[in-house]
Design an enzyme around this catalytic site. Structure first.
Site, PDB file in Angstrom:
ATOM      1  N   HIS A 106       0.841  -1.203   0.000  1.00  0.00           N
ATOM      2  CA  HIS A 106       0.000   0.000   0.000  1.00  0.00           C
ATOM      3  C   HIS A 106       0.877   1.254   0.000  1.00  0.00           C
ATOM      4  CE1 HIS A 106      -3.668   2.353   1.131  1.00  0.00           C
ATOM      5  NE2 HIS A 106      -2.746   3.141   1.673  1.00  0.00           N
ATOM      6  N   GLU A 107       1.818   1.299   0.929  1.00  0.00           N
ATOM      7  CA  GLU A 107       2.697   2.472   1.016  1.00  0.00           C
ATOM      8  C   GLU A 107       3.624   2.552  -0.201  1.00  0.00           C
ATOM      9  OE1 GLU A 107       1.896   4.582   3.108  1.00  0.00           O
ATOM     10  OE2 GLU A 107       0.593   3.292   4.300  1.00  0.00           O
TER      11      GLU A 107
ATOM     12  N   HIS B  30       2.008   4.537  -2.836  1.00  0.00           N
ATOM     13  CA  HIS B  30       2.205   5.980  -2.676  1.00  0.00           C
ATOM     14  C   HIS B  30       3.591   6.385  -3.185  1.00  0.00           C
ATOM     15  CE1 HIS B  30      -1.478   6.877  -0.624  1.00  0.00           C
ATOM     16  NE2 HIS B  30      -1.220   6.102   0.415  1.00  0.00           N
TER      17      HIS B  30
ATOM     18  N   GLU C 171      -5.620   7.986  -2.808  1.00  0.00           N
ATOM     19  CA  GLU C 171      -5.405   6.633  -2.292  1.00  0.00           C
ATOM     20  C   GLU C 171      -5.583   5.558  -3.361  1.00  0.00           C
ATOM     21  OE1 GLU C 171      -4.336   5.683   0.628  1.00  0.00           O
ATOM     22  OE2 GLU C 171      -4.395   7.578   1.729  1.00  0.00           O
TER      23      GLU C 171
END
Length: 258
Positions: free
Chosen positions: A41-42, A45, A70
């Protein structure tokens, strides 16, 4: 570096600072599946920032619309629970190197949907509470309104989500401050991510003979979405990537999939 039109361009530098399970004197650092999901997930980003090429620094990478930003992170998180990606690429025994079996990878994916509907309902409660805090009616008895705890309990009741009376979990929910009435974007972006995954990745990643289609889908996500950061209307980017307007159906199909 100098770009194609002779202008200086500062390339992004990104660091993921994570608090993951450490190694020990007798073992390597072994991450739980939840930690792997968080890492991907990170990483989403991070990739969003690394691949961004914008004319203005304040529109690069994750400096995008709150209810879209997101999307890349939720998209990359999907890799961490895709059975084909797990069994063929990601998950291997740390000592023997043996890949995870397809059956176990499938079970791991299915476990993600345990109580998933309750989780979605809870996210809706948090989103509505976030908007109540920053709405027109004050959440303060001193100003003639209800207390934050009373509002939180009421929203749980309206959504059919159990509430633990006598607690105030929301007082430690940091996203209420950082999102500021935009927390709904976290769930909103999951809908976009599911649609992109279904349209550009799902069928191709499960086939060993469709590497070109997989690359084509990934390139489209990069060139038509990630590269723009926050410098382009998200709706226009999504329409180009998907070839149509976004749909909520892949998200609901993912929730019900067993």
């Amino acid at each position: 570096r100098e770009d194609d039109i002779g202008s200086d361009r500062q390339l992004p530098i990104v660091a993921l600072v994570c608090n993951l399970s450490p190694s020990s004197s007798s073992s390597n650092a072994l991450l739980s599946h939840s930690e792997v999901e968080t890492l991907y997930h990170e990483f989403g980003h991070g990739v969003h920032s690394l691949l961004s090429r914008c004319s203005f620094q304040h529109l690069s990478g994750t400096r995008a619309a709150m209810d879209f930003v997101e999307t890349p992170s939720h998209f990359f998180e999907t890799f961490a629970r895709d059975p084909s990606f797990l069994s063929r690429i990601l998950a291997r025994h740390y000592m023997t190197g043996e890949p995870m079996s397809e059956l176990r990878a499938q079970h791991l994916k299915q476990s993600h949907n345990d109580f998933r509907s309750v989780e979605v309902q809870t996210q809706i409660v948090h989103s509505r509470f976030d908007q109540a805090l920053f709405g027109e009616n004050p959440c303060s008895p001193a100003l003639g309104g209800s207390s934050t705890t009373d509002v939180f309990e009421r929203l749980h009741g309206e959504a059919g989500v159990p509430f633990a009376v006598g607690t105030h979990w929301h007082s430690r929910f940091g996203h209420l401050v950082s999102y500021g009435a935009g927390y709904y974007g976290y769930l909103y972006a999951q809908v976009f991510a599911a649609d992109i995954w279904s349209s550009c990745m799902s069928a191709n990643i499960n086939s060993t003979s469709s590497s070109s289609s997989l690359r084509e889908g990934g390139t489209k996500i990069w060139k038509e979405m990630l590269i723009h950061g926050g410098g382009k209307d998200p709706k226009k980017m999504l329409k180009v990537v998907l070839g149509r307007d976004p749909s909520v159906e892949p998200f609901f199909e993912g929730i019900s999939e067993r």
